[in-house]
Design a protein around this motif. Structure first.
Motif, PDB file in Angstrom:
ATOM      1  N   SER A 337       0.851  -1.184   0.000  1.00  0.00           N
ATOM      2  CA  SER A 337       0.000   0.000   0.000  1.00  0.00           C
ATOM      3  C   SER A 337       0.887   1.234   0.000  1.00  0.00           C
ATOM      4  O   SER A 337       1.813   1.345   0.803  1.00  0.00           O
ATOM      5  CB  SER A 337      -0.903   0.037   1.236  1.00  0.00           C
ATOM      6  OG  SER A 337      -1.567   1.298   1.309  1.00  0.00           O
ATOM      7  N   LYS A 408      -7.398   5.066   2.409  1.00  0.00           N
ATOM      8  CA  LYS A 408      -7.149   3.631   2.571  1.00  0.00           C
ATOM      9  C   LYS A 408      -7.487   2.876   1.301  1.00  0.00           C
ATOM     10  O   LYS A 408      -8.451   3.201   0.615  1.00  0.00           O
ATOM     11  CB  LYS A 408      -7.976   3.084   3.737  1.00  0.00           C
ATOM     12  CG  LYS A 408      -7.536   3.590   5.112  1.00  0.00           C
ATOM     13  CD  LYS A 408      -8.458   3.098   6.222  1.00  0.00           C
ATOM     14  CE  LYS A 408      -8.330   1.627   6.447  1.00  0.00           C
ATOM     15  NZ  LYS A 408      -9.081   1.158   7.622  1.00  0.00           N
ATOM     16  N   ILE A 412      -5.291  -2.364   3.084  1.00  0.00           N
ATOM     17  CA  ILE A 412      -5.193  -1.864   4.469  1.00  0.00           C
ATOM     18  C   ILE A 412      -6.408  -2.338   5.245  1.00  0.00           C
ATOM     19  O   ILE A 412      -7.542  -2.070   4.860  1.00  0.00           O
ATOM     20  CB  ILE A 412      -5.106  -0.320   4.495  1.00  0.00           C
ATOM     21  CG1 ILE A 412      -3.875   0.142   3.709  1.00  0.00           C
ATOM     22  CG2 ILE A 412      -5.038   0.180   5.939  1.00  0.00           C
ATOM     23  CD1 ILE A 412      -3.774   1.645   3.576  1.00  0.00           C
TER      24      ILE A 412
END
Length: 413
Positions: A337, A408, A412
């Motif tokens: 991420s 996000k 996540i």
């Protein structure tokens, strides 16, 4: 045969037809082939690893051009050498064409003053420059020279290219043709593989093998696999920790971790270690990848990476390679991420380019009691006093309300 000249020098090609390799630029329909054949060459910078044929190509040009050809080496030459070439080029008695080709080997070794001395004569066409370098010219060569030259990238020679050159060397009288050499094609191909694209390494290895092996009673010199192994100890690594391959390899290493390919990650790590890369530099890159590419998808990655960096510092090589490999594979196999990476960059762009306003008064610090009378800290709600340790209140400045920086993604939790 001049015994003082190495084999690689003696058998350099004199014509384009004799030149082996670099078909991507020297194929018969390619522009460089046509310009050399027509003797219409403009300034070029040849960029490629050692032993890929840069100097040999310059030799071919010197044999085919009608212009006076000069060769200097940037390690030993200076501005005075450039001036001498210019003066002779301007002298009609010495050079009726009024133009010369100047080949500068290792042009990246020329400092700014020396490169600037070349510029006006390359610009007005008096000098056709051929520069050869193992370094990336976009980093090492004067931008003005680059803009007036065609940059040509030469690739490492293929196994077949080197095999062909080795076969020619064994047959040519100015090569090793005067010796009765017996060597199996399989062994010759092994030598081509070991040289890893560097024909000079292959030719030097073959010459040493022939000159240091005794002739048998039947009049032949037999070159065995064992002889070749002794003359070329290990496969040559195309890696320079201060050069372009350093940047190429570390880029591939980082992108392999980011792309979740543990095998490629280990491969490029091995290349870096084998090339003498600083293990702490590698450890720092792993730490950066842990936060830039893994981020909040697996916050433990940063802990593993920083622990690995400390361990590398304490343990040192060669055992540190195990620590680096473990940390790099952990990064490669983690979920990814870049939400925090994108978030901080967006925030920095706003801070640098926008009027972002001031922080709300209720979240400002009030170290002195009387400052509360001015509104500092007034109305602040302490989140831990509320259910779930959260309470809605404004944190961003008025001018930035509604702005999202941390977004996000699916990796996540």
């Amino acid at each position: 045969m001049n015994g003082n000249e190495p084999l690689a020098y003696r058998i350099r090609p004199k014509t384009l037809e004799e030149y082996v390799g670099q078909e991507h630029i020297l194929g018969k329909n390619k522009i460089l082939y046509r310009t050399i054949k027509a003797d219409r060459l403009s300034s070029i910078i040849l960029f490629g690893p050692p032993g890929c044929g840069k100097t040999s190509l310059a030799k071919v040009i010197s044999e085919t051009t009608k212009y006076k050809f000069y060769k200097i080496n940037a390690v030993t030459a200076g501005v005075s050498d450039i001036k001498k070439v210019v003066e002779e080029t301007k002298n009609f008695m010495i050079n009726p064409t009024g133009k010369s080709i100047l080949f500068i080997d290792e042009i990246h070794r020329f400092n700014k003053l020396q490169q600037d001395a070349l510029l006006p004569f390359v610009e007005n066409g008096l000098i056709i420059l051929i520069g050869a370098t193992t370094e990336n010219p976009y980093f090492e060569v004067n931008k003005a020279l680059i803009s007036r030259s065609m940059v040509i990238k030469l690739e490492p020679l293929t196994e077949d290219n080197i095999y062909t050159i080795l076969k020619n060397a064994l047959e040519r009288k100015d090569g090793l043709g005067e010796y009765n050499v017996k060597i199996e094609d399989e062994i010759l191909r092994k030598l081509a593989i070991i040289s890893n694209g560097d024909v000079r390494t292959a030719l030097n290895g073959l010459e040493i093998a022939v000159l240091t092996t005794n002739m048998e009673s039947d009049g032949y010199i037999y070159i065995t696999d064992e002889v070749i192994k002794n003359c070329v100890q290990t496969r040559k690594a195309i890696f320079d920790k201060k050069g372009d391959t350093h940047y190429d390899n570390i880029s591939a290493f980082i992108k392999s971790m980011r792309g979740s390919d543990p095998d490629a990650t280990i491969f490029y790590l091995a290349r870096a270690i084998n090339g003498g890369e600083d293990p702490m530099f590698l450890a720092r890159r792993i730490v950066i990848s842990a936060t830039e590419d893994v981020g909040m998808a697996n916050p433990n990655a940063l802990i593993v990476a920083t622990s690995a960096m400390e361990a590398v510092k304490m343990v040192g090589m060669p055992e540190a390679k195990l620590i680096l490999a473990e940390a790099a594979v952990y990064i490669a196999t983690s979920k990814k991420s870049n939400a925090t990476y994108l978030g901080i960059n967006r925030a920095l762009e706003d801070v640098e380019n926008k009027d972002t306003g001031t922080s709300p008064m209720h979240i400002r610090n009030a170290p002195v009691k009387d400052m509360e009378k001015l509104g500092y800290g007034k109305g602040y709600l302490y989140p831990h006093d509320f259910p779930g340790h959260w309470i809605e209140q404004q944190y961003l400045p008025d001018k930035m309300l509604g702005t999202k920086y941390y977004i996000k993604d699916e990796n996540i939790e």
